[in-house]
Motif scaffolding. Structure first.
Motif, short mmCIF file in Angstrom:
data_model
loop_
_atom_site.label_atom_id
_atom_site.label_comp_id
_atom_site.label_asym_id
_atom_site.label_seq_id
_atom_site.Cartn_x
_atom_site.Cartn_y
_atom_site.Cartn_z
N VAL A 71 0.86 -1.18 0.00
CA VAL A 71 0.00 0.00 0.00
C VAL A 71 0.89 1.23 0.00
N THR A 72 0.65 2.14 -0.93
CA THR A 72 1.45 3.35 -1.03
C THR A 72 0.58 4.59 -0.80
N ALA A 73 1.20 5.62 -0.24
CA ALA A 73 0.55 6.92 -0.07
C ALA A 73 1.59 7.99 -0.41
N PRO A 74 1.81 8.25 -1.71
CA PRO A 74 2.90 9.12 -2.14
C PRO A 74 2.64 10.61 -1.98
N HIS A 75 1.39 10.97 -1.70
CA HIS A 75 1.03 12.39 -1.56
C HIS A 75 0.47 12.70 -0.18
N ALA A 76 0.87 11.91 0.83
CA ALA A 76 0.42 12.21 2.20
C ALA A 76 0.95 13.56 2.67
N TYR A 85 6.20 23.18 -4.90
CA TYR A 85 5.44 22.24 -4.09
C TYR A 85 3.96 22.34 -4.44
N ARG A 86 3.32 21.18 -4.51
CA ARG A 86 1.89 21.11 -4.73
C ARG A 86 1.20 20.75 -3.42
N PHE A 87 -0.11 20.84 -3.41
CA PHE A 87 -0.90 20.48 -2.24
C PHE A 87 -0.79 18.97 -1.98
N SER A 88 -0.89 18.61 -0.72
CA SER A 88 -0.88 17.20 -0.36
C SER A 88 -2.29 16.62 -0.46
N ASP A 89 -2.37 15.31 -0.47
CA ASP A 89 -3.67 14.64 -0.45
C ASP A 89 -4.23 14.53 0.96
N GLY A 90 -3.42 14.87 1.94
CA GLY A 90 -3.87 14.82 3.32
C GLY A 90 -3.28 13.65 4.08
N GLY A 91 -3.08 13.88 5.37
CA GLY A 91 -2.49 12.85 6.22
C GLY A 91 -3.36 11.62 6.39
N GLY A 92 -4.62 11.71 5.98
CA GLY A 92 -5.50 10.55 6.07
C GLY A 92 -5.02 9.39 5.23
#
Length: 264
Positions: A71-76, A85-92
Motif C-alpha cells: 500500500v502506497t501513499a505518495p502524496h500524504a 510544491y503542490r498540495f498534499s492529499d492529506g495525512g488521512g
C-alpha cells in the motif's frame, strides 16, 4: 388489472432479493481505538506536510508486512513537482496505509515530509527505488496506491487502472475490491476518471514490474477522521472494507472465481 401487475412486480422483487438473515453479517473488525490511532497519525502527517527533510532526514517511511500487498501513499505530504510544491492529499492517506499495515499485515510506504520529488509523477527518486526493491523482494499480488480526491467530486472512490491495463489480466482484483467497498457502505464508485495513465504513476510503475496495481482516488470526505464523529465513522467504514480486502487477497491466487462469488 393494476392489482395483478403490482402483485407480479412485488413477487419478482422478493424472489430476486437476497434472503434477509440467510447469511449473518460479518462481525466488525475495527475498534474505536483504531480510529483514535488513525486520527493521531493523520494529524501528525498533516502537521509535517510542508516541512522539507533536514540534514539527511528521510522523507518517507516503510512498514514491511507479511501480507502479499503493498500500500502506497505518495502524496500524504506536499510533493515537489515542476519546480514547486503542490498540495498534499492529506495525512488521512498515511493513516490509512499505516492502519492497513497494523490490521492486515500489508507493507506500507508513505511520505512523512514535503517530498523533494513527486513519487507519482517521476520515477527517479528514492521512493520509487525503494518500491522497486520491495516488489522484487516480496513479489506481491497487488500494489494499492492511495490518493485523496477533492470533496466536490461526485464519487466516493475512483479506480485508476490504466483503463484495465494495470490489472495485468486479473480484473477480479478490482471487482472484489468494489464488492468490499460496497459492502461497507462506500457506494458511489467511479472507473478510471483518473486512469493513472498520465506521467510516471505508481500504478504504471508497478504494472511494468509485473505486479497488478490499482490507484484509489478517495474523496477527502472519507479521509479526515479528525473532523468529528461522522467523519471518523466514514473512515472506519473505509478502513474496514480495505482491511477485509487485504486479509483475503491471497485467495485470489488459488480460486478467484469462488472468491468473487462469495458474499462481501
Amino acid at each position: 388489472m393494476r392489482r395483478g401487475w403490482a402483485a407480479g412486480i412485488l413477487i419478482l422483487v422478493l424472489s430476486t432479493a437476497p434472503a434477509i438473515g440467510k447469511t449473518p453479517p460479518e462481525r466488525a473488525v475495527i475498534e474505536p481505538a483504531h480510529i483514535v490511532e488513525a486520527i493521531k497519525l493523520q494529524q501528525e502527517a498533516d502537521a509535517a506536510k510542508d516541512r522539507p527533510p533536514q540534514n539527511g532526514e528521510p522523507w518517507f517511511t516503510v512498514l514491511e508486512g507479511k501480507r502479499p500487498i503493498i500500500v502506497t501513499a505518495p502524496h500524504a505530504t506536499s510533493p515537489f513537482r515542476d519546480g514547486q510544491y503542490r498540495f498534499s492529499d492529506g495525512g488521512g492517506t498515511a493513516a490509512l496505509a499505516t492502519m492497513l499495515h497494523q490490521l492486515a499485515g500489508a507493507t506500507a510506504i508513505y511520505t512523512t515530509r514535503a517530498s523533494p520529488s513527486d513519487p507519482n509523477y517521476e520515477d527517479d527518486n528514492a521512493f520509487k527505488r525503494k518500491l522497486a526493491a520491495l516488489i522484487a523482494d516480496q513479489r506481491p499480488l497487488l500494489v494499492l496506491d492511495l490518493h485523496g480526491s477533492h470533496p466536490y467530486r461526485p464519487y466516493d472512490v475512483d479506480f485508476g487502472t490504466l483503463n484495465g491495463a494495470s490489472l495485468l489480466g486479473k480484473p477480479w482484483l478490482r471487482q472484489r475490491l468494489e464488492q468490499r467497498l460496497r459492502g461497507q457502505g462506500v457506494l458511489n464508485l467511479s472507473d478510471n476518471y483518473f486512469a493513472a495513465s498520465k506521467h510516471q504513476t505508481i500504478a504504471k510503475f508497478a504494472s511494468r514490474l509485473g505486479v497488478p496495481a490499482i490507484q484509489l482516488e478517495i474523496s477527502s470526505t472519507w479521509l479526515t477522521p479528525s473532523d468529528g464523529s461522522l467523519a471518523a465513522h466514514r473512515f472506519s467504514q473505509l478502513l474496514q472494507a480495505l482491511v477485509r480486502y487485504a486479509r483475503e487477497i491471497e485467495s485470489e491466487a488459488t480460486a478467484p472465481q469462488a472468491w468473487l462469488s462469495s458474499s462481501p
